[in-house]
Design a protein around this motif. Structure first.
Motif, PDB file in Angstrom:
ATOM      1  N   ILE A 256     -48.627   5.820  20.761  1.00  0.00           N
ATOM      2  CA  ILE A 256     -49.538   4.778  20.274  1.00  0.00           C
ATOM      3  C   ILE A 256     -50.977   5.118  20.639  1.00  0.00           C
ATOM      4  N   ARG A 257     -51.186   5.606  21.883  1.00  0.00           N
ATOM      5  CA  ARG A 257     -52.539   5.977  22.313  1.00  0.00           C
ATOM      6  C   ARG A 257     -53.079   7.127  21.467  1.00  0.00           C
ATOM      7  N   ILE A 258     -52.224   8.087  21.180  1.00  0.00           N
ATOM      8  CA  ILE A 258     -52.645   9.232  20.367  1.00  0.00           C
ATOM      9  C   ILE A 258     -52.978   8.788  18.950  1.00  0.00           C
ATOM     10  N   ILE A 259     -52.156   7.907  18.400  1.00  0.00           N
ATOM     11  CA  ILE A 259     -52.397   7.411  17.038  1.00  0.00           C
ATOM     12  C   ILE A 259     -53.707   6.628  16.970  1.00  0.00           C
TER      13      ILE A 259
ATOM     14  N   PHE B 212     -40.162  12.169  23.191  1.00  0.00           N
ATOM     15  CA  PHE B 212     -40.916  11.061  22.586  1.00  0.00           C
ATOM     16  C   PHE B 212     -41.229   9.991  23.628  1.00  0.00           C
ATOM     17  N   ASP B 213     -42.500   9.570  23.635  1.00  0.00           N
ATOM     18  CA  ASP B 213     -42.934   8.479  24.509  1.00  0.00           C
ATOM     19  C   ASP B 213     -43.746   7.508  23.657  1.00  0.00           C
ATOM     20  N   LEU B 214     -43.253   6.277  23.514  1.00  0.00           N
ATOM     21  CA  LEU B 214     -43.872   5.316  22.606  1.00  0.00           C
ATOM     22  C   LEU B 214     -45.298   4.974  23.012  1.00  0.00           C
ATOM     23  N   ASP B 215     -45.522   4.704  24.295  1.00  0.00           N
ATOM     24  CA  ASP B 215     -46.861   4.316  24.754  1.00  0.00           C
ATOM     25  C   ASP B 215     -47.883   5.421  24.486  1.00  0.00           C
ATOM     26  N   LYS B 216     -47.499   6.657  24.801  1.00  0.00           N
ATOM     27  CA  LYS B 216     -48.443   7.760  24.590  1.00  0.00           C
ATOM     28  C   LYS B 216     -48.655   8.016  23.106  1.00  0.00           C
TER      29      LYS B 216
ATOM     30  N   LEU C 226     -47.265  16.940  28.340  1.00  0.00           N
ATOM     31  CA  LEU C 226     -47.640  17.885  27.294  1.00  0.00           C
ATOM     32  C   LEU C 226     -46.612  17.872  26.168  1.00  0.00           C
ATOM     33  N   ALA C 227     -45.332  17.777  26.540  1.00  0.00           N
ATOM     34  CA  ALA C 227     -44.269  17.715  25.532  1.00  0.00           C
ATOM     35  C   ALA C 227     -44.384  16.448  24.695  1.00  0.00           C
ATOM     36  N   TYR C 228     -44.720  15.321  25.346  1.00  0.00           N
ATOM     37  CA  TYR C 228     -44.906  14.064  24.618  1.00  0.00           C
ATOM     38  C   TYR C 228     -46.064  14.184  23.627  1.00  0.00           C
ATOM     39  N   THR C 229     -47.160  14.805  24.096  1.00  0.00           N
ATOM     40  CA  THR C 229     -48.346  14.970  23.238  1.00  0.00           C
ATOM     41  C   THR C 229     -48.033  15.828  22.018  1.00  0.00           C
ATOM     42  N   LEU C 230     -47.432  16.973  22.249  1.00  0.00           N
ATOM     43  CA  LEU C 230     -47.159  17.900  21.153  1.00  0.00           C
ATOM     44  C   LEU C 230     -46.110  17.359  20.191  1.00  0.00           C
ATOM     45  N   THR C 231     -45.159  16.604  20.707  1.00  0.00           N
ATOM     46  CA  THR C 231     -44.158  15.987  19.827  1.00  0.00           C
ATOM     47  C   THR C 231     -44.815  14.986  18.888  1.00  0.00           C
ATOM     48  N   ALA C 232     -45.643  14.110  19.451  1.00  0.00           N
ATOM     49  CA  ALA C 232     -46.291  13.068  18.655  1.00  0.00           C
ATOM     50  C   ALA C 232     -47.208  13.667  17.593  1.00  0.00           C
TER      51      ALA C 232
END
Length: 485
Positions: free
Chosen positions: A224-227, A218-222, A79-85
């Motif tokens: 990229i998926r979100i973008i 920050f998680d690069l893979d996630k 959830l933190a990765y999602t909200l950060t991105a």
């Protein structure tokens, strides 16, 4: 699941009904105070702001979808990765879009050759103020996405309805006190800023209640998926905005601000059909995620929910459409404040009501595609249909107002949403069309009789009353068939 889906649908329906009511009250007052020509200029100016707001790029829906997955898995880090991105991305995009509108307003406006020099100056200054509207509207999209992930539709609708009321009141007061386009944009920027504050407060309370300590992760893979997901959603949004906003830029440039005022007034009213009928079934998105569709224990219930939602979407859209067609003379004279009812105005309004009623029967399929992460399909359909409708509107403008309205029929291609959406949940074409085709065909027949004046307005109302009674009985019967199948 059923009770939550019903509750959220009711929240959306109530909120949508209130916002539609606000629009019906405020639009005629604003038009009466501004005059059709100034309203046309306002529509043109706000359409440009809406087009620039496309920079949102689908991050609202991306936040909802990815955060909902994290919550289901109880993955705090995810959830933190999602909200950060999503938060960092929307901050960059909102700031960039705002600066672009602030610095490039003169270049944008100078491309509209039909505007007078004075109107160009007023539009440029209004757009520069509109940069505030762009920034605040974009930032709050991620906040709304978070609320939707937690299925807080009651709070979302409470805030949005309150903001709609404030917006309506502000615009009525400004126009009544001889305020013009610039003053209206100032009012929009103030209300939009207040809306951002309310959503920020709501999310802060939510995080406190859920004991969430948000930290940047920050998680690069996630990311990229979100973008990727957001980009596809951006293409989908692009098609919708092309249809609902860029059309006004075309009409204003070809037919002039006066005709644009009438066109905008007609489409502002009839487009509420889609807004309300879609809100009532929007919660279906949480029932058709990839994980649930792949679960055979869930799929039977999902198909029933989808079939019921399609029927509800259809009935609401057609009911509002028949109400508008029956009330055309009253709406044009009393609500839109058009004193002389030219036949072209009457035909245009009825035609728009018919087109928007039929076009609105796409919400369920659209939400299935979003929930099941089939954004490539939805974006291709939306973009293709949006461009096609603009071509038809451009061609129709050579005829005049009626031609421009008929050009809106190009967006009926969004039935592709329903076609592919139903395939995803395993409902055959013959099965889902069976539930609605009788309602649709009879509605078209009565509407065409009214548009071509084969029958009088009184007979039209009588036919629609009979149609409403039959459709209610038919709907109850179909609900029983779906429930027992």
């Amino acid at each position: 699941m059923k009770s939550k889906l019903l509750r959220n649908g009711i929240y959306n329906a109530i909120g949508g009904a209130l916002k539609i009511g606000i629009g019906i009250i405020t639009i005629p007052i604003i038009i009466s105070s501004l005059g059709t020509e100034e309203y046309g200029l306002w529509s043109l100016t706000f359409s440009i702001v809406s087009v620039v707001s496309l920079a949102e790029a689908g991050f609202s829906t991306a936040t909802t979808v990815f955060a909902a997955e994290d919550l289901k898995k109880k993955d705090a880090h995810g959830l933190a990765y999602t909200l950060t991105a999503t938060s960092l991305a929307i901050l960059v995009l909102a700031t960039s879009a705002s600066i672009f509108l602030l610095t490039q307003s003169d270049y944008i406006v100078n491309n509209f050759v039909s505007l007078s020099s004075q109107d160009k100056i007023r539009t440029i200054s209004s757009l520069q103020i509109g940069s505030i509207v762009v920034w605040t509207k974009l930032i709050q999209q991620v906040l709304i996405g978070i609320q939707q992930a937690y299925e807080l539709y009651g709070i979302i609708n409470l805030v949005n309805t309150s903001v709609s009321i404030l917006t309506g009141l502000a615009m009525m007061l400004i126009s009544a006190n001889h305020g013009l386009v610039k003053e209206l944009m100032i009012g929009q920027s103030i209300v939009s800023s207040l809306s951002l504050i309310l959503h920020l407060y709501s999310v802060a309370v939510l995080f406190k209640r859920e004991k969430i300590s948000f930290r940047l992760r920050f998680d690069l893979d996630k990311s990229i998926r979100i973008i990727k997901y957001s980009f596809m959603m951006w293409l989908t949004t692009l098609g919708s905005v092309l249809f609902s906003r860029v059309d006004r830029l075309i009409v204003g440039n070809i037919l002039g601000i006066q005709t644009l005022g009438v066109y905008a007034a007609i489409t502002d009213i009839t487009s509420q059909i889609n807004v309300f009928s879609a809100l009532a079934v929007q919660p279906i998105i949480s029932s058709v995620t990839e994980s649930k569709i792949s679960d055979q224990r869930e799929i039977v219930n999902i198909r029933k929910q989808v079939s019921k939602s399609l029927l509800v979407n259809t009935v609401i859209a057609l009911f509002i459409g028949e109400f508008l067609i029956c009330g055309t003379p009253f709406i044009l004279q009393k609500i839109l404040n058009i004193s002389v009812l030219h036949k072209s105005y009457i035909v245009s309004f009825k035609t728009a009501a018919l087109i928007y009623s039929l076009y609105s029967i796409n919400a369920v399929g659209f939400y299935i595609l979003l929930g099941s992460n089939k954004t490539l399909i939805s974006s291709l359909i939306s973009l293709t249909v949006g461009l096609f409708s603009l071509i038809l509107i451009f061609i129709g403008c050579q005829i005049g107002l009626i031609g421009a309205i008929i050009g809106n029929a190009g967006f009926l291609g969004v039935y592709g949403f329903t076609f592919f959406g139903m395939q995803i949940v395993g409902i055959k074409l013959s099965k889902w069309t069976k539930h609605i085709y009788k309602l649709v065909i009879l509605f078209i027949a009565i509407s065409m009789l009214s548009i071509y004046e084969v029958v009088s307005q009184e007979v039209t109302i009588l036919l629609y009353l009979l149609y409403t009674a039959l459709s209610m009985r038919y709907t109850i019967s179909e609900f029983h068939v779906i429930r027992t199948s």
